[in-house]
Enzyme design. Structure first.
Site, PDB file in Angstrom:
ATOM      1  N   ASP A   1       0.828  -1.213   0.000  1.00  0.00           N
ATOM      2  CA  ASP A   1       0.000   0.000   0.000  1.00  0.00           C
ATOM      3  C   ASP A   1       0.860   1.260   0.000  1.00  0.00           C
ATOM      4  O   ASP A   1       1.967   1.276   0.543  1.00  0.00           O
ATOM      5  CB  ASP A   1      -0.916  -0.016   1.236  1.00  0.00           C
ATOM      6  CG  ASP A   1      -2.070   0.973   1.102  1.00  0.00           C
ATOM      7  OD1 ASP A   1      -2.381   1.381  -0.036  1.00  0.00           O
ATOM      8  OD2 ASP A   1      -2.655   1.334   2.137  1.00  0.00           O
TER       9      ASP A   1
ATOM     10  N   HIS B   1       2.298   2.878  -8.973  1.00  0.00           N
ATOM     11  CA  HIS B   1       2.148   1.427  -9.173  1.00  0.00           C
ATOM     12  C   HIS B   1       3.361   0.887  -9.929  1.00  0.00           C
ATOM     13  O   HIS B   1       3.919  -0.155  -9.563  1.00  0.00           O
ATOM     14  CB  HIS B   1       0.864   1.115  -9.943  1.00  0.00           C
ATOM     15  CG  HIS B   1      -0.386   1.580  -9.261  1.00  0.00           C
ATOM     16  ND1 HIS B   1      -0.627   1.337  -7.929  1.00  0.00           N
ATOM     17  CD2 HIS B   1      -1.460   2.274  -9.718  1.00  0.00           C
ATOM     18  CE1 HIS B   1      -1.813   1.854  -7.601  1.00  0.00           C
ATOM     19  NE2 HIS B   1      -2.327   2.439  -8.664  1.00  0.00           N
TER      20      HIS B   1
ATOM     21  N   SER C   1      -7.589  -5.781  -4.962  1.00  0.00           N
ATOM     22  CA  SER C   1      -8.666  -6.311  -4.118  1.00  0.00           C
ATOM     23  C   SER C   1      -9.996  -6.283  -4.873  1.00  0.00           C
ATOM     24  O   SER C   1     -10.147  -5.560  -5.871  1.00  0.00           O
ATOM     25  CB  SER C   1      -8.783  -5.478  -2.830  1.00  0.00           C
ATOM     26  OG  SER C   1      -9.430  -4.249  -3.094  1.00  0.00           O
ATOM     27  N   THR C   2     -10.952  -7.051  -4.358  1.00  0.00           N
ATOM     28  CA  THR C   2     -12.288  -7.040  -4.974  1.00  0.00           C
ATOM     29  C   THR C   2     -12.920  -5.653  -4.872  1.00  0.00           C
ATOM     30  O   THR C   2     -13.832  -5.333  -5.627  1.00  0.00           O
ATOM     31  CB  THR C   2     -13.210  -8.091  -4.300  1.00  0.00           C
ATOM     32  OG1 THR C   2     -13.064  -7.987  -2.878  1.00  0.00           O
ATOM     33  CG2 THR C   2     -12.865  -9.503  -4.728  1.00  0.00           C
TER      34      THR C   2
ATOM     35  N   TRP D   1     -12.039  -2.397  -7.719  1.00  0.00           N
ATOM     36  CA  TRP D   1     -12.833  -2.065  -8.916  1.00  0.00           C
ATOM     37  C   TRP D   1     -13.545  -0.736  -8.749  1.00  0.00           C
ATOM     38  O   TRP D   1     -14.022  -0.157  -9.728  1.00  0.00           O
ATOM     39  CB  TRP D   1     -13.865  -3.167  -9.187  1.00  0.00           C
ATOM     40  CG  TRP D   1     -13.247  -4.488  -9.548  1.00  0.00           C
ATOM     41  CD1 TRP D   1     -13.163  -5.580  -8.737  1.00  0.00           C
ATOM     42  CD2 TRP D   1     -12.649  -4.863 -10.793  1.00  0.00           C
ATOM     43  NE1 TRP D   1     -12.534  -6.614  -9.403  1.00  0.00           N
ATOM     44  CE2 TRP D   1     -12.212  -6.200 -10.671  1.00  0.00           C
ATOM     45  CE3 TRP D   1     -12.430  -4.202 -12.015  1.00  0.00           C
ATOM     46  CZ2 TRP D   1     -11.573  -6.884 -11.703  1.00  0.00           C
ATOM     47  CZ3 TRP D   1     -11.794  -4.887 -13.040  1.00  0.00           C
ATOM     48  CH2 TRP D   1     -11.375  -6.209 -12.881  1.00  0.00           C
TER      49      TRP D   1
ATOM     50  N   ARG E   1     -12.255   1.996  -8.054  1.00  0.00           N
ATOM     51  CA  ARG E   1     -11.378   3.122  -8.463  1.00  0.00           C
ATOM     52  C   ARG E   1     -11.755   3.603  -9.858  1.00  0.00           C
ATOM     53  O   ARG E   1     -12.443   2.898 -10.603  1.00  0.00           O
ATOM     54  CB  ARG E   1      -9.930   2.650  -8.418  1.00  0.00           C
ATOM     55  CG  ARG E   1      -9.527   2.315  -6.990  1.00  0.00           C
ATOM     56  CD  ARG E   1      -8.053   2.230  -6.830  1.00  0.00           C
ATOM     57  NE  ARG E   1      -7.746   1.960  -5.438  1.00  0.00           N
ATOM     58  CZ  ARG E   1      -6.536   1.965  -4.932  1.00  0.00           C
ATOM     59  NH1 ARG E   1      -5.500   2.217  -5.710  1.00  0.00           N
ATOM     60  NH2 ARG E   1      -6.339   1.719  -3.650  1.00  0.00           N
TER      61      ARG E   1
ATOM     62  N   LEU F   1      10.253 -21.034  -3.013  1.00  0.00           N
ATOM     63  CA  LEU F   1       9.347 -20.030  -2.448  1.00  0.00           C
ATOM     64  C   LEU F   1       8.059 -20.044  -3.266  1.00  0.00           C
ATOM     65  O   LEU F   1       8.118 -20.073  -4.495  1.00  0.00           O
ATOM     66  CB  LEU F   1       9.985 -18.635  -2.539  1.00  0.00           C
ATOM     67  CG  LEU F   1       9.077 -17.440  -2.233  1.00  0.00           C
ATOM     68  CD1 LEU F   1       8.740 -17.372  -0.745  1.00  0.00           C
ATOM     69  CD2 LEU F   1       9.734 -16.123  -2.652  1.00  0.00           C
TER      70      LEU F   1
ATOM     71  N   ARG G   1       1.752  -4.504   6.438  1.00  0.00           N
ATOM     72  CA  ARG G   1       1.062  -3.521   5.591  1.00  0.00           C
ATOM     73  C   ARG G   1       1.863  -2.229   5.605  1.00  0.00           C
ATOM     74  O   ARG G   1       2.061  -1.624   6.653  1.00  0.00           O
ATOM     75  CB  ARG G   1      -0.351  -3.235   6.076  1.00  0.00           C
ATOM     76  CG  ARG G   1      -1.040  -2.231   5.125  1.00  0.00           C
ATOM     77  CD  ARG G   1      -2.452  -1.900   5.475  1.00  0.00           C
ATOM     78  NE  ARG G   1      -3.032  -1.064   4.418  1.00  0.00           N
ATOM     79  CZ  ARG G   1      -4.275  -1.111   4.019  1.00  0.00           C
ATOM     80  NH1 ARG G   1      -5.102  -1.959   4.567  1.00  0.00           N
ATOM     81  NH2 ARG G   1      -4.715  -0.309   3.055  1.00  0.00           N
TER      82      ARG G   1
ATOM     83  N   ARG H   1      -4.995  -1.066   8.912  1.00  0.00           N
ATOM     84  CA  ARG H   1      -6.228  -1.820   8.674  1.00  0.00           C
ATOM     85  C   ARG H   1      -5.938  -3.008   7.761  1.00  0.00           C
ATOM     86  O   ARG H   1      -4.884  -3.095   7.144  1.00  0.00           O
ATOM     87  CB  ARG H   1      -7.336  -0.926   8.132  1.00  0.00           C
ATOM     88  CG  ARG H   1      -7.011  -0.208   6.853  1.00  0.00           C
ATOM     89  CD  ARG H   1      -8.208   0.612   6.349  1.00  0.00           C
ATOM     90  NE  ARG H   1      -7.791   1.443   5.225  1.00  0.00           N
ATOM     91  CZ  ARG H   1      -7.468   2.746   5.331  1.00  0.00           C
ATOM     92  NH1 ARG H   1      -7.551   3.356   6.494  1.00  0.00           N
ATOM     93  NH2 ARG H   1      -7.076   3.415   4.269  1.00  0.00           N
TER      94      ARG H   1
ATOM     95  N   GLU I   1       0.761 -12.264  13.264  1.00  0.00           N
ATOM     96  CA  GLU I   1       1.329 -11.044  13.850  1.00  0.00           C
ATOM     97  C   GLU I   1       1.274  -9.949  12.783  1.00  0.00           C
ATOM     98  O   GLU I   1       1.630 -10.184  11.623  1.00  0.00           O
ATOM     99  CB  GLU I   1       2.782 -11.286  14.286  1.00  0.00           C
ATOM    100  CG  GLU I   1       2.919 -12.277  15.418  1.00  0.00           C
ATOM    101  CD  GLU I   1       2.249 -11.810  16.712  1.00  0.00           C
ATOM    102  OE1 GLU I   1       2.154 -10.591  16.936  1.00  0.00           O
ATOM    103  OE2 GLU I   1       1.811 -12.680  17.482  1.00  0.00           O
TER     104      GLU I   1
HETATM  105  C1  IPE Z   1      -5.487  -2.772  -0.101  1.00  0.00           C
HETATM  106  O1  IPE Z   1      -5.169  -1.447  -0.240  1.00  0.00           O
HETATM  107  C2  IPE Z   1      -5.440  -3.475  -1.422  1.00  0.00           C
HETATM  108  C3  IPE Z   1      -4.122  -3.606  -2.053  1.00  0.00           C
HETATM  109  C4  IPE Z   1      -3.003  -3.173  -1.586  1.00  0.00           C
HETATM  110  C5  IPE Z   1      -4.113  -4.294  -3.310  1.00  0.00           C
HETATM  111  P1  IPE Z   1      -6.248  -0.296  -0.487  1.00  0.00           P
HETATM  112  O2  IPE Z   1      -5.474   0.955  -0.633  1.00  0.00           O
HETATM  113  O3  IPE Z   1      -7.141  -0.680  -1.605  1.00  0.00           O
HETATM  114  O4  IPE Z   1      -7.097  -0.322   0.857  1.00  0.00           O
HETATM  115  P2  IPE Z   1      -7.939   0.857   1.543  1.00  0.00           P
HETATM  116  O5  IPE Z   1      -8.885   1.367   0.509  1.00  0.00           O
HETATM  117  O6  IPE Z   1      -6.974   1.899   1.965  1.00  0.00           O
HETATM  118  O7  IPE Z   1      -8.611   0.197   2.703  1.00  0.00           O
HETATM  119  C1  IPE Z   2      -1.675   0.105  -3.319  1.00  0.00           C
HETATM  120  O1  IPE Z   2      -1.434   1.466  -3.417  1.00  0.00           O
HETATM  121  C2  IPE Z   2      -1.869  -0.545  -4.663  1.00  0.00           C
HETATM  122  C3  IPE Z   2      -3.244  -0.973  -4.932  1.00  0.00           C
HETATM  123  C4  IPE Z   2      -4.258  -0.880  -4.133  1.00  0.00           C
HETATM  124  C5  IPE Z   2      -3.486  -1.564  -6.231  1.00  0.00           C
HETATM  125  P1  IPE Z   2      -2.622   2.512  -3.451  1.00  0.00           P
HETATM  126  O2  IPE Z   2      -3.008   2.726  -4.883  1.00  0.00           O
HETATM  127  O3  IPE Z   2      -3.728   2.078  -2.581  1.00  0.00           O
HETATM  128  O4  IPE Z   2      -1.912   3.791  -2.885  1.00  0.00           O
HETATM  129  P2  IPE Z   2      -2.509   4.856  -1.852  1.00  0.00           P
HETATM  130  O5  IPE Z   2      -3.032   4.080  -0.682  1.00  0.00           O
HETATM  131  O6  IPE Z   2      -3.596   5.591  -2.571  1.00  0.00           O
HETATM  132  O7  IPE Z   2      -1.357   5.721  -1.502  1.00  0.00           O
HETATM  133 MG    MG Z   3      -4.107   2.354  -0.621  1.00  0.00          MG
END
Ligand code: IPE
Ligand code: IPE
Ligand code: MG
Length: 256
Positions: free
Chosen positions: A37, A54, A82-83, A86, A88, A149, A202, A208, A221
């Site tokens: 993240d 990304h 994640s599910t 979508w 975004r 791995l 994370r 979260r 953990e």
């Molecule tokens: C979790 O991150 C999903 C991935 C890293 C693929 P998000 O950025 O989508 O989660 P939220 O929206 O902050 O909870």
């Molecule tokens: C995680 O980074 C990658 C995916 C969820 C695909 P984010 O795109 O959620 O980046 P932030 O949380 O907006 O910084």
């Molecule tokens: Mg994020």
């Protein structure tokens, strides 16, 4: 104007971080799961479009794999889409689909040579473009005999969706009520052979779970480093493992 971004991470391959001496090599977590993240914030800090964040995350992913290999971690699971992602904007979703497809094409041979088995966890038959599925299948097929791995990409993954899919499979099989046990449900998860994660990392300082590995994470953990995913390097993995080794796992019991 965005604030001055932090200096770029040290990408000099001659300066690969060593495993800290205080890390106990006899207590390496078997399974580490990461929520990658902070890509969007990393890009924002630099005045770049989110998609550049990304793209920059690819180096972090490869370095995390190398760090896991160096430590002898056997299972590494990465949350890639994640599910809920979508939701975004369509442009970003399109970019992420294409990016994951091309990442597999770019990286699968080197991962294969390193002894990495690539697998996927998530809903296959819902929304994922066929051409992405093709690359996923080819990458899994190419690397299926590797055992050094297992790299599981959680793609179109949701923890609730996984549990629902497991329940549906049990109902479809006509499993009797008396046979609905934790063991039976586990057998219907996407990868029943995958051990639960010992350590979940994370990045980006968000505390979260965001629908990740809900069933599997019951006793993991959790570590929440501040680093944004594109700046993540193996030294951050080593730090997370050190933190893991300072924890006392109890599983509801008492210290023995
Ligand atoms: C979790 O991150 C999903 C991935 C890293 C693929 P998000 O950025 O989508 O989660 P939220 O929206 O902050 O909870
Ligand atoms: C995680 O980074 C990658 C995916 C969820 C695909 P984010 O795109 O959620 O980046 P932030 O949380 O907006 O910084
Ligand atoms: Mg994020």
């Amino acid at each position: 104007m965005p604030e001055t971004p932090p200096p770029p991470p040290d990408q000099d391959p001659g300066k690969v971080a060593e495993i800290p001496v205080e890390l106990d090599r006899s207590r390496i977590p078997t399974h580490v799961a990461c929520v990658m993240d902070g890509n969007g914030r990393w890009a924002n800090q630099r005045g770049l479009p989110r998609t550049e964040g990304h793209a920059a995350g690819e180096i972090a992913l490869v370095d995390a794999v190398d760090g896991a290999l160096a430590l002898g971690v056997k299972w590494l699971t990465m949350y890639a889409f994640s599910t809920e992602n979508w939701r975004r904007p369509a442009d970003e979703v399109r970019y992420l689909m294409g990016f994951n497809e091309s990442l597999l094409m770019r990286r699968r041979d080197e991962l294969n040579e390193k002894g990495v088995r690539i697998r996927f966890s998530g809903r296959r038959d819902w929304r994922v473009p066929r051409r992405v599925l093709k690359q996923m299948d080819e990458s899994a097929e190419l690397t299926k005999k590797n055992r050094r791995l297992t790299l599981t990409m959680a793609f179109n993954y949701g923890g609730r969706a996984e549990i629902i899919d497991a329940v549906k499979a049990m109902v479809a099989e006509g499993v009797a009520e008396k046979n609905v046990t934790e063991k039976a449900l586990r057998k219907h998860l996407y990868h029943p052979d995958m051990p639960d994660p010992d350590l979940v990392v994370r990045t980006s300082g968000e505390h979260r779970i965001s629908n990740y590995l809900l069933w599997e994470m019951a006793y993991s953990e959790l570590v929440f480093p501040e680093v944004l995913w594109p700046d993540f390097r193996r030294e951050h993995l080593y730090e997370a493992v050190l933190e893991f080794q300072r924890r006392e796992r109890r599983y509801g019991g008492l210290e023995t």
